[in-house]
Scaffold this motif. Structure first.
Motif, PDB file in Angstrom:
ATOM      1  N   THR A  60       0.504  -5.915  -5.579  1.00 51.72           N
ATOM      2  CA  THR A  60       0.251  -7.349  -5.400  1.00 51.72           C
ATOM      3  C   THR A  60       0.470  -8.116  -6.701  1.00 51.72           C
ATOM      4  OG1 THR A  60      -2.132  -7.130  -5.825  1.00 51.72           O
ATOM      5  CG2 THR A  60      -1.406  -6.896  -3.552  1.00 51.72           C
ATOM      6  N   SER A 100      -5.805  -6.535   4.871  1.00 49.79           N
ATOM      7  CA  SER A 100      -5.593  -5.168   5.329  1.00 49.79           C
ATOM      8  C   SER A 100      -5.415  -5.196   6.845  1.00 49.79           C
ATOM      9  CB  SER A 100      -6.790  -4.277   4.963  1.00 49.79           C
ATOM     10  OG  SER A 100      -6.684  -3.024   5.622  1.00 49.79           O
ATOM     11  N   PHE A 160       0.848  -1.194   0.000  1.00 53.32           N
ATOM     12  CA  PHE A 160       0.000   0.000   0.000  1.00 53.32           C
ATOM     13  C   PHE A 160       0.882   1.241   0.000  1.00 53.32           C
ATOM     14  CE2 PHE A 160       0.806  -0.854   4.477  1.00 53.32           C
ATOM     15  CZ  PHE A 160       1.060   0.404   5.007  1.00 53.32           C
ATOM     16  N   SER A 207      -9.460  -7.433  -4.503  1.00 49.23           N
ATOM     17  CA  SER A 207      -8.862  -7.713  -5.807  1.00 49.23           C
ATOM     18  C   SER A 207      -7.384  -7.397  -5.916  1.00 49.23           C
ATOM     19  CB  SER A 207      -9.621  -6.932  -6.902  1.00 49.23           C
ATOM     20  OG  SER A 207     -10.986  -7.268  -6.899  1.00 49.23           O
ATOM     21  N   GLY A 208      -6.787  -6.764  -4.888  1.00 53.18           N
ATOM     22  CA  GLY A 208      -5.373  -6.429  -4.946  1.00 53.18           C
ATOM     23  C   GLY A 208      -5.110  -5.153  -5.725  1.00 53.18           C
ATOM     24  N   ASN A 209      -3.841  -4.911  -6.053  1.00 51.96           N
ATOM     25  CA  ASN A 209      -3.442  -3.711  -6.781  1.00 51.96           C
ATOM     26  C   ASN A 209      -2.157  -3.997  -7.573  1.00 51.96           C
ATOM     27  OD1 ASN A 209      -1.300  -3.592  -4.871  1.00 51.96           O
ATOM     28  ND2 ASN A 209      -2.560  -2.364  -3.483  1.00 51.96           N
ATOM     29  N   LYS A 233      -9.344  -0.470  -0.127  1.00 51.54           N
ATOM     30  CA  LYS A 233      -9.980  -0.663  -1.439  1.00 51.54           C
ATOM     31  C   LYS A 233      -9.350  -1.802  -2.247  1.00 51.54           C
ATOM     32  CE  LYS A 233      -7.333   2.927  -3.941  1.00 51.54           C
ATOM     33  NZ  LYS A 233      -6.512   3.404  -2.817  1.00 51.54           N
ATOM     34  N   SER A 234      -8.208  -2.309  -1.793  1.00 51.20           N
ATOM     35  CA  SER A 234      -7.517  -3.374  -2.534  1.00 51.20           C
ATOM     36  C   SER A 234      -7.654  -4.738  -1.879  1.00 51.20           C
ATOM     37  CB  SER A 234      -6.025  -3.031  -2.671  1.00 51.20           C
ATOM     38  OG  SER A 234      -5.829  -1.779  -3.279  1.00 51.20           O
ATOM     39  N   VAL A 254      -2.537  -4.681   2.287  1.00 52.17           N
ATOM     40  CA  VAL A 254      -3.045  -3.721   1.309  1.00 52.17           C
ATOM     41  C   VAL A 254      -3.936  -2.681   1.973  1.00 52.17           C
ATOM     42  CG1 VAL A 254      -2.956  -5.409  -0.575  1.00 52.17           C
ATOM     43  CG2 VAL A 254      -5.049  -5.192   0.782  1.00 52.17           C
TER      44      VAL A 254
END
Length: 365
Positions: A220, A238, A107, A215-217, A211-212, A208
């Motif tokens: 990730t 998180s 993050f 589904s990750g970012n 908001k992730s 994360v």
């Protein structure tokens, strides 16, 4: 069987936050407690919804889940493999664990300083990997030297030496031993006694932002690409959300909060289940008025071995096992009903216990 997983990670990645979330009994589910046995070791029970169902049906005096020890391993610095800082203690703690939980910061937040000044989970992973690989290289070199001395007297030495040299080359390329391609037979025959740190099963926990978490970012994704050949478990968690869950008073509030996040269960619960999965573990149950209890076994265990998890006398004097499938027990509601319906099977020494079996052992000592 005691299970221990070690949490590792660089400073400010959320490792301690995750451990603290584990240490709060309310964070996981209604009946799954946690206790601290040392300042950095906690014991948490394994979330298993089947226990809750069995408790409602059997109405026992008590319910006993299986447990896992979580160790907050600290002290890594560059040079740990050579004993720098708390290196020897750090590596010794990892060696004692069954699995590694590697927490990585995935993050962006300018208010949380990164130890290297930039957010790069792949680089963070490689820092810790390098120290573990260097330690493994040292262990492999020692085994190579020992094996070379046996070339004239041990017929297996040439094959062992070839595999060891391949493994050394693999490690020197900055790859973990768990990604080394070797047959199960050769691994057990030639490599098991080295106890390599990078051979241990690993769960990469991507810490994360909110908001992730589903589904990750892009952080990730980069990590997943980097570990695709490791057969590792990867979780998006998180630590901030886990901290919020930890202070909620009721189980219902926690579940509603998770649903709002698009989640079915907490990150900590998913973490414990992933630990079981990666270690190839399963659970069977004993159920009676005195207690309903979960027992941990390795998948593929035969009935006498599974009985030995309760007590060694059960395995030594094993006669037979009476087995009810969990689905049948839930459908029919009791052992007596399962017996009357022909759903209680009598199994011998060659029965392979399945996850969820309700077992009753007959033995003689």
């Amino acid at each position: 069987m005691a299970l221990q997983a070690g949490i590792v990670g660089l400073p400010n990645v959320g490792k301690s936050t995750l451990f603290n979330a584990l240490s709060n009994a309310k964070a996981q589910a209604a009946n799954f407690p946690f206790c601290t046995i040392e300042p950095n070791v906690g014991v948490i029970t394994v979330p298993d919804e089947r226990l809750i169902v069995l408790e409602k049906l059997v109405k026992p005096n008590k319910v006993v889940p299986t447990t896992v020890e979580i160790v907050d391993i600290a002290g890594l610095v560059k040079g740990a493999s050579k004993g720098e800082g708390l290196g020897n203690q750090f590596l010794g703690n990892i060696r004692a664990t069954d699995a590694i939980i590697h927490v990585l910061r995935c993050f962006d937040d300018d208010n949380v300083i990164h130890v290297d000044g930039k957010i790069d989970p792949v680089s963070d992973k490689e820092i810790i990997d390098t120290e573990l690989q260097l330690k493994d290289l040292d262990s492999v070199d020692k085994k190579i030297n020992k094996t070379e001395k046996l070339l004239k007297t041990d017929k297996d030495a040439p094959a062992a030496l070839a595999i060891l040299k391949e493994l050394k080359n693999h490690l020197e390329q900055g790859k973990n031993a768990r990604a080394f391609e070797v047959s199960k037979e050769d691994k057990e025959k030639y490599l098991a006694d080295i106890f390599m740190l990078t051979m241990k099963p690993v769960i990469y926990v991507c810490n994360v932002d909110e908001k992730s978490v589903v589904s990750g970012n892009y952080h990730t994704k980069a990590l997943m690409d980097a570990v695709k050949n490791e057969s590792a478990e990867i979780l998006f968690v998180s630590a901030e959300i886990e901290s919020e869950i930890a202070v909620m008073e009721s189980f219902e509030d926690r579940q509603l909060f998770l649903e709002d996040m698009g989640l079915h269960e907490s990150g900590v619960a998913r973490l414990i289940k992933s630990t079981y999965k990666i270690l190839n573990l399963a659970t069977y149950f004993t159920a009676g008025v005195q207690e309903v209890r979960a027992w941990t076994i390795t998948k593929g265990m035969l009935a006498p071995q599974a009985a030995g998890v309760i007590h060694t006398d059960f395995e030594k004097g094993f006669i037979r096992a009476e087995v009810i499938k969990y689905a049948d027990f839930v459908k029919l509601g009791s052992e007596a009903a399962c017996r009357d319906a022909g759903k209680l099977a009598v199994q011998g020494k060659d029965y392979m216990v399945e996850d969820g079996d309700l077992m009753h052992f007959r033995f003689n000592v």
